[in-house]
Design a protein around this motif. Sequence first.
Motif, mmCIF file in Angstrom:
data_model
loop_
_atom_site.group_PDB
_atom_site.id
_atom_site.type_symbol
_atom_site.label_atom_id
_atom_site.label_comp_id
_atom_site.label_asym_id
_atom_site.label_seq_id
_atom_site.Cartn_x
_atom_site.Cartn_y
_atom_site.Cartn_z
ATOM 1 N N SER A 1 81.615 42.600 -5.218
ATOM 2 C CA SER A 1 81.344 43.161 -6.534
ATOM 3 C C SER A 1 80.626 42.136 -7.390
ATOM 4 O O SER A 1 80.589 40.939 -7.074
ATOM 5 C CB SER A 1 82.659 43.564 -7.211
ATOM 6 O OG SER A 1 83.449 42.407 -7.472
ATOM 7 N N ASP A 2 80.048 42.598 -8.508
ATOM 8 C CA ASP A 2 79.403 41.671 -9.435
ATOM 9 C C ASP A 2 80.395 40.637 -9.952
ATOM 10 O O ASP A 2 80.052 39.458 -10.118
ATOM 11 C CB ASP A 2 78.781 42.441 -10.602
ATOM 12 C CG ASP A 2 77.553 43.228 -10.181
ATOM 13 O OD1 ASP A 2 77.176 43.145 -8.989
ATOM 14 O OD2 ASP A 2 76.970 43.933 -11.034
ATOM 15 N N ALA A 3 81.617 41.074 -10.195
ATOM 16 C CA ALA A 3 82.639 40.139 -10.671
ATOM 17 C C ALA A 3 82.956 39.095 -9.602
ATOM 18 O O ALA A 3 83.125 37.906 -9.896
ATOM 19 C CB ALA A 3 83.908 40.894 -11.065
ATOM 20 N N GLY A 4 83.016 39.534 -8.339
ATOM 21 C CA GLY A 4 83.276 38.596 -7.253
ATOM 22 C C GLY A 4 82.156 37.587 -7.095
ATOM 23 O O GLY A 4 82.401 36.395 -6.892
ATOM 24 N N LEU A 5 80.909 38.058 -7.221
ATOM 25 C CA LEU A 5 79.775 37.139 -7.158
ATOM 26 C C LEU A 5 79.793 36.173 -8.335
ATOM 27 O O LEU A 5 79.461 35.000 -8.194
ATOM 28 C CB LEU A 5 78.462 37.922 -7.146
ATOM 29 C CG LEU A 5 78.069 38.569 -5.823
ATOM 30 C CD1 LEU A 5 76.842 39.449 -6.019
ATOM 31 C CD2 LEU A 5 77.784 37.504 -4.764
#
Length: 456
Positions: free
Chosen positions: A346-350
Amino acid sequence: MIVGAGPAGLTAALKLVERGATPRIFEATNHVGGLARTPTDGEWRIDPGGHRFFTQSEEILDLWKSLLPPDEWISVPRRSAMLVDGHFVRYPLVGRDLLTQMGIAKGMRGAGSLLWSRLWHDVPTPGTASFREWGTHEFGRHWYRKFFDGYVRKTWLADPAEIASDWANQRIKPITWRTPRADDPAEQDVFRYPRFGPGQLWEAAAARLAESGTIPNLHSQVCAVRYDGRGWTLELHDGQTVSGDAVFSSMPLRLLVETLDPAPPRHIRAVAAALRHRAVITVAVALRQQYDMPYNWVYTPGSEFRVGRIQNYGHWSRALAPHDWKGSYLGLEYFTLPDEDTWVASDAGLGAIVEQDLRALGFDDPVIDHLMIVRSRFAYPVYDPTRERNVARIRDYLRQSHPTLHPIGRNGMHRYDNQDHAMLSAMHSVDRYFGAEVDPWRVNTERGHHETGVQK
């Protein structure tokens, strides 16, 4: 009919229009330019690959100049470094730096290792050596491990012993033992760059085509490529069909073989299925803190970083950021395989991965004012030991069975080409369509080719 609106597809269209033909272009995504596009978010722009505009072809240079006026080009000195053991070591590697920058003892160890490799190991056979064999001979075991082994593992996602070295002869320069003179124009490495990023050029190409009535069809994925013995029919994802007398395809070569109807022989489908790509995720990060790395690119071979390469957009073009921006604007490139954990994160994970890498770079408490994420699925053809043989088999089959089907570009020919070589393959394919005795597959086959010097 042209499949793909990247550098190769748009170049083929421009050349066909020049010769009086009326091409139709079908692009699966919502943009032109392929990997050389420039995604935007307001005044923020991102270069997903770090595109140097340098070529040894006058024809390519003339086309670039014709698409953008002189005031839309800037000249950019190439400055690259490898971040190793806390040191920014200039790249291409300079012998004096290697001998002194990380300590005399380590420098002498590296020099001894290089001498040993040159004296006691046979020269790797071109075309058959693995990257590890080539790199060990070229740099010695010590400097190879220090600068290249980890970087190649990170970016190619494979053991260097299982990667062919073909691409390395062009992409990786040998050690320079004489320090380049900054005051000598002949020793400068300067390239051209569109002021607003690489996509500015390809948007200009699309605009020129539109003036002649050729408008790329976006969101038009080609699902089938059919030949009835007389001509070609393309079936699009929405069920529409279009017909023509020839196809110029820059879609991935594996996908082209999969979509051909009638289906190629089983052995051709099998070798096509073995072709693989690496993907890249580019994360553009605007940091409030000013952190001036005096480089366009920084390579990060160390295991303390997840990122493989960092672009410093401020040293590409100031126009990639808002005109009043005073902080740092970096592009962090993460290499992955399609559908791996990083690709589907996810964008948050990246964002969490990016923050970890920023701290490893020296930002203790990074304040991110803006963040953009661009995913490029078919970014780099993988050079495994079977690639050259498999591509040759597909090429020979297509030439014999479908002479009016022209694979073009990096993905269409499954080769690690720069955009000027992708353009040349398209130009030569158009010439071949009109009867010229030229071979597009001969473009960029010089093993020692390097793009360097002053690009005027």
